[in-house]
Motif scaffolding. Structure first.
Motif, mmCIF file in Angstrom:
data_model
loop_
_atom_site.group_PDB
_atom_site.id
_atom_site.type_symbol
_atom_site.label_atom_id
_atom_site.label_comp_id
_atom_site.label_asym_id
_atom_site.label_seq_id
_atom_site.Cartn_x
_atom_site.Cartn_y
_atom_site.Cartn_z
ATOM 1 N N GLN A 34 87.691 -30.602 3.845
ATOM 2 C CA GLN A 34 86.528 -31.139 4.542
ATOM 3 C C GLN A 34 86.113 -30.205 5.687
ATOM 4 O OE1 GLN A 34 87.193 -35.028 6.128
ATOM 5 N NE2 GLN A 34 85.054 -35.336 6.692
ATOM 6 N N GLU A 36 86.615 -26.974 5.791
ATOM 7 C CA GLU A 36 86.038 -25.762 5.208
ATOM 8 C C GLU A 36 84.602 -25.988 4.747
ATOM 9 O OE1 GLU A 36 89.030 -24.796 2.332
ATOM 10 O OE2 GLU A 36 90.179 -23.609 3.779
ATOM 11 N N ARG A 37 84.318 -27.184 4.208
ATOM 12 C CA ARG A 37 82.934 -27.495 3.821
ATOM 13 C C ARG A 37 82.026 -27.518 5.045
ATOM 14 N NH1 ARG A 37 85.528 -31.095 0.296
ATOM 15 N NH2 ARG A 37 85.210 -32.830 1.730
ATOM 16 N N ALA A 38 82.494 -28.148 6.118
ATOM 17 C CA ALA A 38 81.688 -28.208 7.345
ATOM 18 C C ALA A 38 81.512 -26.811 7.944
ATOM 19 C CB ALA A 38 82.342 -29.140 8.355
ATOM 20 N N ALA A 40 81.422 -24.033 6.259
ATOM 21 C CA ALA A 40 80.467 -23.328 5.400
ATOM 22 C C ALA A 40 79.034 -23.724 5.729
ATOM 23 C CB ALA A 40 80.769 -23.607 3.935
ATOM 24 N N LYS A 41 78.845 -24.951 6.221
ATOM 25 C CA LYS A 41 77.512 -25.412 6.612
ATOM 26 C C LYS A 41 77.120 -24.900 7.998
ATOM 27 C CE LYS A 41 77.647 -29.647 3.905
ATOM 28 N NZ LYS A 41 77.672 -31.109 3.949
ATOM 29 N N GLY A 42 78.050 -24.225 8.697
ATOM 30 C CA GLY A 42 77.727 -23.624 9.980
ATOM 31 C C GLY A 42 78.220 -24.380 11.197
ATOM 32 N N SER A 43 79.087 -25.354 11.033
ATOM 33 C CA SER A 43 79.614 -26.106 12.171
ATOM 34 C C SER A 43 80.597 -25.229 12.959
ATOM 35 C CB SER A 43 80.316 -27.371 11.681
ATOM 36 O OG SER A 43 81.025 -27.987 12.728
#
Length: 111
Positions: A34, A36-38, A40-43
């Motif tokens: 989770q 890593e997904r965030a 990747a979205k730029g967080s």
């Protein structure tokens, strides 16, 4: 040093230690996919957390070494011989040696 100053310094050190222990627990319990997904979205917080998770074993090793050094330096050490051998270990670098990471340009394969 007067007792009030000693008490305030002790309280500040305990609070600081509590903060870092809580941060370690948060990194251990983190849901890495989770994060890593965030990331990747730029967080930005997620990027920092992913970097912390990658370096977690190194941070825990450094904390363990620091705790061992602090215990060996305390005046209530169980025996002078064990304290002396612990102090020798504490004078060395507390973090394990790591090989340098390859640069990004070297990591890319030529096309």
């Amino acid at each position: 040093m007067d007792p009030l100053t000693s008490l305030l310094i002790t309280a500040a050190l305990l609070l600081g230690n509590g903060f870092f222990v809580a941060a370690e627990f948060a990194l251990v319990a983190a849901n890495r996919p989770q994060l890593e997904r965030a990331a990747a979205k730029g967080s930005r917080p997620a990027v920092a957390a992913v970097a912390g998770v990658r370096e977690l074993s190194l941070m825990l090793a450094a904390r363990s070494s620091a705790s061992r050094c602090a215990r060996s330096a305390s005046p209530s050490s169980p025996s002078p011989r064990s304290s002396t051998s612990s102090n020798r270990r504490c004078t060395r670098s507390a973090s394990p040696r790591r090989a340098p990471r390859p640069s990004r340009s070297a990591a890319r394969s030529p096309s």
